[in-house]
Motif scaffolding. Structure first.
Motif, PDB file in Angstrom:
ATOM      1  N   LEU C  94      -5.553 -11.714   8.842  1.00 55.64           N
ATOM      2  CA  LEU C  94      -4.824 -11.127   7.726  1.00 55.64           C
ATOM      3  C   LEU C  94      -4.570  -9.617   7.833  1.00 55.64           C
ATOM      4  N   PRO C  95      -5.462  -8.847   8.467  1.00 57.71           N
ATOM      5  CA  PRO C  95      -5.172  -7.405   8.522  1.00 57.71           C
ATOM      6  C   PRO C  95      -3.821  -7.087   9.156  1.00 57.71           C
ATOM      7  N   LEU C  96      -3.245  -8.058   9.856  1.00 59.58           N
ATOM      8  CA  LEU C  96      -1.898  -7.847  10.406  1.00 59.58           C
ATOM      9  C   LEU C  96      -0.886  -7.520   9.315  1.00 59.58           C
ATOM     10  N   ALA C  97      -1.141  -8.021   8.129  1.00 54.70           N
ATOM     11  CA  ALA C  97      -0.191  -7.797   7.040  1.00 54.70           C
ATOM     12  C   ALA C  97      -0.295  -6.394   6.456  1.00 54.70           C
ATOM     13  N   MET C  98      -1.319  -5.648   6.897  1.00 55.24           N
ATOM     14  CA  MET C  98      -1.497  -4.296   6.352  1.00 55.24           C
ATOM     15  C   MET C  98      -0.651  -3.301   7.142  1.00 55.24           C
ATOM     16  N   PRO C  99       0.287  -2.634   6.492  1.00 51.32           N
ATOM     17  CA  PRO C  99       1.036  -1.600   7.226  1.00 51.32           C
ATOM     18  C   PRO C  99       0.077  -0.466   7.594  1.00 51.32           C
TER      19      PRO C  99
END
Lengths: 339, 350, 544
Positions: C94-99
């Protein structure tokens, strides 16, 4: 003939899809380096008065390059910049066209116009040195040059040297004192910094409040903005605003400005907008909402800004400052100011 | 002392018992084959010995070294056991040399390493292949490299999991003999898993036949064939016929072939039902117009014929050798007579 | 004699590659034109060496930190059994979704001298000034690398987990029986076997890092990207900027090729081992707690803290932030990201199947070339895209003029076409890579089987390959979708008038460090990225 007709229909249809805004009659397109919330109130007022819709494309980088690429087909009418160097760059590249307007000439003093009337300043602001209320108090005699002296070691905060505001200040110092002295000054300033250049102008004030440094090099209108923000008012109250170089060259001024794009498709509307922005209504809004100094004579700065007092401006011509822009950038690289 | 000693080994996987109280002992320098149908637990046993099986109870030791007991579960890397996998498990990222040298200590001088690798590679006759990568080798070559890799480790015991099943028939038996010779030469004890009895016959000194998590019989191949201790073993080791027996007296039975006499005293009680094991080669078949048996099917097999004949309400499988010049070639429908050849009787209680 | 009939399928990949490559080529061509400004020499004499060493350091640090994060996580999740493993397996993506620029803002805001953490510490311990105590400065090269790694490590995690899961358990066990402890076996077998996955992950991270400007700039770290912006936008020398970009790309291409070359002989085509699940190490005692603390603190750092901070701000500035604009921009962002993701998938399919149908150097290079744009900073891509498209517009204009047709203005460069192309140039690499890696696992004999059963290439693609790589396609879709949601610099410069995405909207506030107002739209970006992730993962998990 039928092929031609077909193509006409096709491309007309496609262009409606592609850029519907360019077909509407009453509108003006603005490329803006200034942030939307700093200009939107004036644009809204303009639309309310004239019925002309204002389309804004905001970016911090690359707009000039985009106009250059778009060339004669560009839909941009106006270029709005937050500092003078970009304005100069834009006109130097031959991307602007002169505007002969009585209204503009009446509203904007000649020192705030380009020589060939290719650009017009809309507001001006000073580059101030803020001092800590707690640890320093007001220092009305301070100069930019002081910041580079040993007494200020580890006490100065500022944002990236490459930011247009700082480049412009350095360019003015080069114009006044020559490159060699400017370099010595820049090296001295770098040695005095409490921390590596970082953050924006507000962050410098915050750092003063928190005791990281005693002096911050910051634009004037930020203080007004911060005093109006319940969260930031305590930062603003922790600093004094000082106008540097009062006994010498005067305080460095920068301007925000506007230029008419060479291939502007909505030229008439664009000039209307320029005239509006130089008029009383917009100038007062700049003064009251943005805490900038209006360029139109007779329009007063806001009460708050006026309370900071009269001061001596640096009378150096903007074009002379702009001429040193590249030299300033290179000097910043040479002393590795940001590194 | 023994090369491997397993006592009362039990193991379950996902709550079903795979091994149930298994005992097995390997003598020094002995090669034992674990033979059985798939799912009988033979691979699990191998993995248990290698230390790759969780949740087991019982005792496993090699010589004096205890691998498993209630207080110990030695990790696989300390067991000094060479394991040959069914798919060889050669490291695809390493070339042959590095695969073989894998277990050698990194501190070992390069020259010594090279010598050790060269030695085992020459044992498996692949000295020239050091620079190749596994995918560039044939199945048989990969198998030899796997064995070389295990040998370089100088294990106390070698475990082989279906090592020949991925090989062509003709390569297979050549390799089996080669490796057996190699193991014997190096005095290597080995436990070897297969589902093919021919491989077991050719490779092992003794064969342990497994069924449902237990060893049902362990002996030489000949003994397993000639003296199976159960119908299961008898059937597993080769083709079988059974005829019912009833006891006449201490030294004779009544059967469909008439009265059968035996030298050994009959010990079974008269009340149980008895069955006599007849291998196809124990029955003699001769053409006989008056014979009571009829040929139902003939399979020509080169040196012999396999004949199915109907006799006494039962079908018999008979092996008939074609080795003499007066050999007969049977046809379906031929009338024949059947008789028993002299052999040691194997009698099962039903 | 006509040996080969003309086949439009064969032309398509090259058209796609050319379109995607044209912006990069435009930049390259610029790099070789004569530069009279002397900017390059000036840079070389002054700051360029520092910029280069900073760039290299940032990349190395980001890659190393990402490895420290991703490697253990991937292995724990793939090869061990411990509580919450099932959940972690997808939460770690999920951290991929953090810009990264938003994470950067949150952390600088929190850890700055004037931020809440240091304020609280000063309050507690009665420290007066900076000289009374030591606190690590967040606005450093390490701080920037750490924050970048926090949002980039899932790329490596994803790839490594996949590699560990498909690795034959037999190889690991073989190593154990050859005298290696689990730890040694991990380093000598598991790691080398996952090398190609690791290489792909590392190059993705390296490219993303190299292309980043917003984050490092926020940390006052100056890299080669700074040099590009400075020379081009301040000194007005596109040539010099293009030179630096080209050098960056060249260095990256060389590195990636070297890595590929070094394992040219290995063929890590592995049989799938059955029952690797029952071979998971059951962690107990301190090992279990260690793993739990490690994985969940990583999630805390990369997800909970930034999201929590944003939630706090969003809550306190809710009424100011919630308006109709937010809704409109959300819709814009959504359909734009969706469109780009679909197009990127098509690009990936075209390019990869060309390689599968007619393998060779050309096909391989088309894959490589179509991915180059990923390493180019967004603003540079933006200009790169503008160069060919404005030329196209001018040509069209001339053409219409000659035929006495009414002009259409900037049909390509003034519309969303330019924006979509800009995104595609940047993000196709992700889709191409993802589809490539899942297609490799489909045995070529399946293609042959389908062809021999009377299906043409297209039918084979549709009936055999696509169903088999469904998971890879979904992953590619989600990754491109998320990247497009986050993309900022290209969006800023290329969008038409009055077109805002959530990212540009966030940036308006962020550029003035008004994180409070940016919090709600930033949360929207994150949420819109997380939702498809979670939904798709759920779907995939259920099927297993």
């Amino acid at each position: 003939m039928s092929i031609k007709k077909g193509l006409t229909v096709l491309f007309a249809g496609a262009s409606v899809l592609a850029s519907s805004m360019s077909l509407a009659a009453e509108e003006v397109n603005v490329y803006s380096y200034r942030q939307p919330f700093l200009v939107e109130p004036m644009m809204k007022e303009f639309t309310a008065e004239t019925g002309i819709k204002v389309n804004i494309l905001f970016a911090k980088k690359g707009l000039i390059e985009r106009i250059k690429r778009e060339g004669q087909l560009s839909t941009a009418d106006l270029m709005l910049t937050s500092d003078f160097s970009r304005l100069a760059l834009f006109t130097e590249d031959g991307l602007a066209q002169p505007v002969n307007s009585e209204v503009l000439d009446r509203n904007i003093p000649s020192k705030f116009q380009g020589e060939k009337k290719q650009w017009f300043a809309l507001t001006s602001r000073t580059r101030n040195i803020y001092s800590s209320v707690e640890r320093v108090g007001p220092v009305p005699t301070i100069t930019y040059q002081d910041l580079a002296t040993p007494a200020f070691k580890g006490k100065v905060c500022m944002r990236s040297g490459k930011h247009p505001y700082n480049v412009s200040l350095l360019a003015s110092i080069i114009a006044h004192e020559g490159e060699a002295k400017a370099k010595t000054w820049l090296e001295g300033l770098k040695a005095n910094l409490a921390r590596k250049p970082q953050g924006n102008d507000r962050a410098q004030v915050k750092a003063v409040k928190e005791g990281l440094c005693d002096y911050a090099l910051t634009n004037s209108y930020y203080l007004g903005k911060m005093l109006n923000d319940p969260k930031q008012v305590s930062w603003a109250e922790s600093v004094h605003i000082n106008f540097p170089n009062q006994a010498t060259t005067g305080t460095h001024m920068n301007v925000s400005g506007i230029a008419l794009v060479k291939h502007a498709p909505n030229k008439t509307n664009a000039i209307k907008l320029m005239e509006f922005l130089s008029g009383d209504v917009a100038q007062e809004m700049y003064a009251e909402i943005n805490y900038e100094y209006p360029v139109k004579e007779g329009v007063k700065p806001s009460k708050l800004v006026a309370s900071w007092g009269q001061f001596k401006e640096d009378e150096l011509k903007l074009s002379e400052v702009a001429a040193q822009h590249e030299a300033a950038i290179k000097l910043l690289d040479e002393v590795k100011f940001d590194l | 002392m023994s090369a491997l000693n397993i006592q009362n080994l039990s193991c379950s996987y996902q709550k079903t018992a795979v091994l149930t109280g298994l005992n097995l002992t390997l003598k020094d320098n002995e090669i034992v084959c674990l033979l059985g149908e798939s799912g009988c637990g033979k691979t699990t046993l191998l993995r248990a010995v290698a230390g790759l099986q969780a949740e087991l109870s019982g005792h496993i030791s090699i010589q004096q070294k205890v691998l498993n007991d209630p207080h110990t579960n030695m990790p696989p890397e300390l067991r000094k056991i060479g394991l040959i996998f069914q798919d060889y498990a050669l490291f695809p990222h390493l070339n042959v040399f590095d695969n073989v040298a894998f277990s050698l200590a990194s501190k070992m001088p390069k020259s010594e390493k090279q010598q050790r690798v060269a030695e085992v590679l020459s044992l498996v006759q692949l000295s020239e292949m050091g620079k190749r990568f596994p995918h560039q080798l044939s199945g048989g070559q990969q198998q030899r490299i796997a064995i070389a890799r295990a040998l370089a480790y100088q294990p106390d015991l070698m475990l082989l999991d279906e090592p020949f099943s991925n090989l062509d028939q003709h390569v297979r038996f050549q390799l089996i003999h080669e490796i057996r010779h190699l193991f014997k030469q190096r005095q290597m004890s080995a436990l070897f898993v297969t589902h093919s009895k021919e491989e077991g016959f050719a490779f092992a000194d003794r064969i342990a036949l497994m069924k449902a998590g237990k060893i049902v019989q362990i002996d030489t191949a000949q003994q397993l064939y000639r003296a199976p201790n159960s119908i299961y073993v008898a059937d597993f080791m080769g083709q079988t016929n059974y005829i019912d027996l009833s006891i006449i007296d201490d030294y004779s039975y009544q059967s469909c072939f008439g009265v059968l006499n035996t030298h050994n005293k009959i010990e079974q009680s008269k009340t149980v039902k008895l069955r006599l094991l007849l291998r196809p080669e124990h029955i003699d078949i001769t053409p006989d117009m008056q014979g009571e048996a009829v040929v139902k099917q003939v399979d020509f097999q080169g040196p012999s014929q396999q004949i199915t004949a109907q006799f006494a309400g039962q079908e018999f499988l008979i092996k008939y050798s074609n080795h003499t010049c007066d050999s007969v070639f049977f046809k379906v429908g031929d009338k024949v007579s059947l008789s028993l050849l002299n052999h040691d009787f194997v009698v099962f209680e039903d | 004699m006509i040996s080969k009939s003309f086949n439009p399928y064969k032309l398509l990949p090259w058209v796609v590659t050319c379109i995607l490559l044209s912006p990069v080529l435009a930049i390259f061509l610029n790099a070789f034109s004569f530069d009279q400004s002397g900017s390059f020499q000036h840079l070389l004499n002054t700051v360029l060496p520092t910029y280069i060493s900073n760039s290299v350091l940032v990349i190395v640090l980001v890659v190393l930190i990402s490895l420290v994060f991703a490697l253990p996580c991937a292995w724990f999740v793939a090869c061990c059994e411990f509580p919450t493993r099932q959940k972690l397996q997808w939460i770690l993506m999920l951290p991929l979704a953090m810009p990264p620029y938003i994470v950067a803002i949150v952390y600088t805001d929190l850890l700055d001298f004037a931020g809440p953490v240091q304020l609280t510490l000063r309050d507690w311990f009665g420290w007066e000034s900076i000289h009374d105590y030591y606190f690590p400065d967040i606005r450093t090269l390490f701080g920037a690398s750490f924050v970048l790694a926090l949002s980039l490590f899932p790329y490596l995690y994803l790839l490594l987990r996949g590699a560990f899961l498909t690795q034959s358990a037999g190889l690991f066990q073989a190593a154990r029986t050859l005298g290696l402890s689990p730890y040694q076996a991990f380093w000598r077998v598991s790691i080398p076997l996952s090398r190609s996955a690791m290489a792909v992950g590392i190059s993705l991270i390296a490219m993303e890092t190299l292309g980043d400007f917003a984050t490092v700039n926020y940390f006052a770290v100056h890299t080669l990207t700074t040099a590009i912006y400075d020379t081009w936008l301040e000194l007005g020398s596109l040539t010099t900027a293009a030179k630096i970009s080209s050098l960056m790309l060249l260095a990256l291409v060389i590195l990636i090729s070297l890595e590929n070359y070094s394992r040219r002989k290995q063929q890590l085509h592995q049989r799938n081992s059955s029952g690797s699940n029952d071979l998971r190490f059951h962690l107990t005692g301190w090992k279990k707690w260690g793993v739990l603390i490690f994985t969940w603190s990583l999630i805390g750092l990369s997800l909970f803290i930034p999201i929590g901070t944003l939630l706090y701000y969003a809550f306190h500035y809710f009424s100011e932030s919630l308006n109709e604009q937010l809704f409109n921009y959300t819709v814009n962002s959504l359909w734009l990201a969706f469109l780009v993701a679909i197009l990127a998938l098509l690009v990936a399919l075209v390019v990869n199947f060309y390689q599968r149908l007619s393998p060779g150097v050309f096909a391989k290079s088309s894959i490589r070339l179509s991915s180059l744009g990923y390493a180019v900073p967004g603003t540079v891509v933006a200009i790169g895209v503008l160069i060919p498209l404005t030329s196209l517009d001018l040509l069209l204009h001339e053409f219409l003029h000659r035929w006495e047709l009414s002009p259409v203005g900037l049909l390509f460069s003034g519309s969303l076409v330019v924006l979509v192309l800009g995104y595609l140039v940047r993000f196709s690499a992700i889709a191409v890579g993802s589809v490539d890696s899942s297609l490799v696992q489909v045995s070529p004999s399946l293609d042959l089987a389908s062809r021999s059963l009377g299906n043409g290439p297209a039918k084979t693609l549709w009936r055999v390959n696509i169903p088999l790589i469904k998971k890879g396609l979904l992953t590619a879709f989600i990754l491109v979708f998320i990247e497009s949601m986050k993309e900022l610099p290209a969006a800023l410069l290329l969008r038409p008038f009055n077109f805002e995405t959530l990212a540009t909207y966030v940036y308006q506030y962020v550029s003035d460090e008004m994180i409070e107002y940016a919090a709600l739209p930033a949360l929207m970006i994150i949420a819109l990225g997380l939702i498809p992730f979670i939904v798709v993962n759920r779907l995939l998990e259920q099927k297993h």
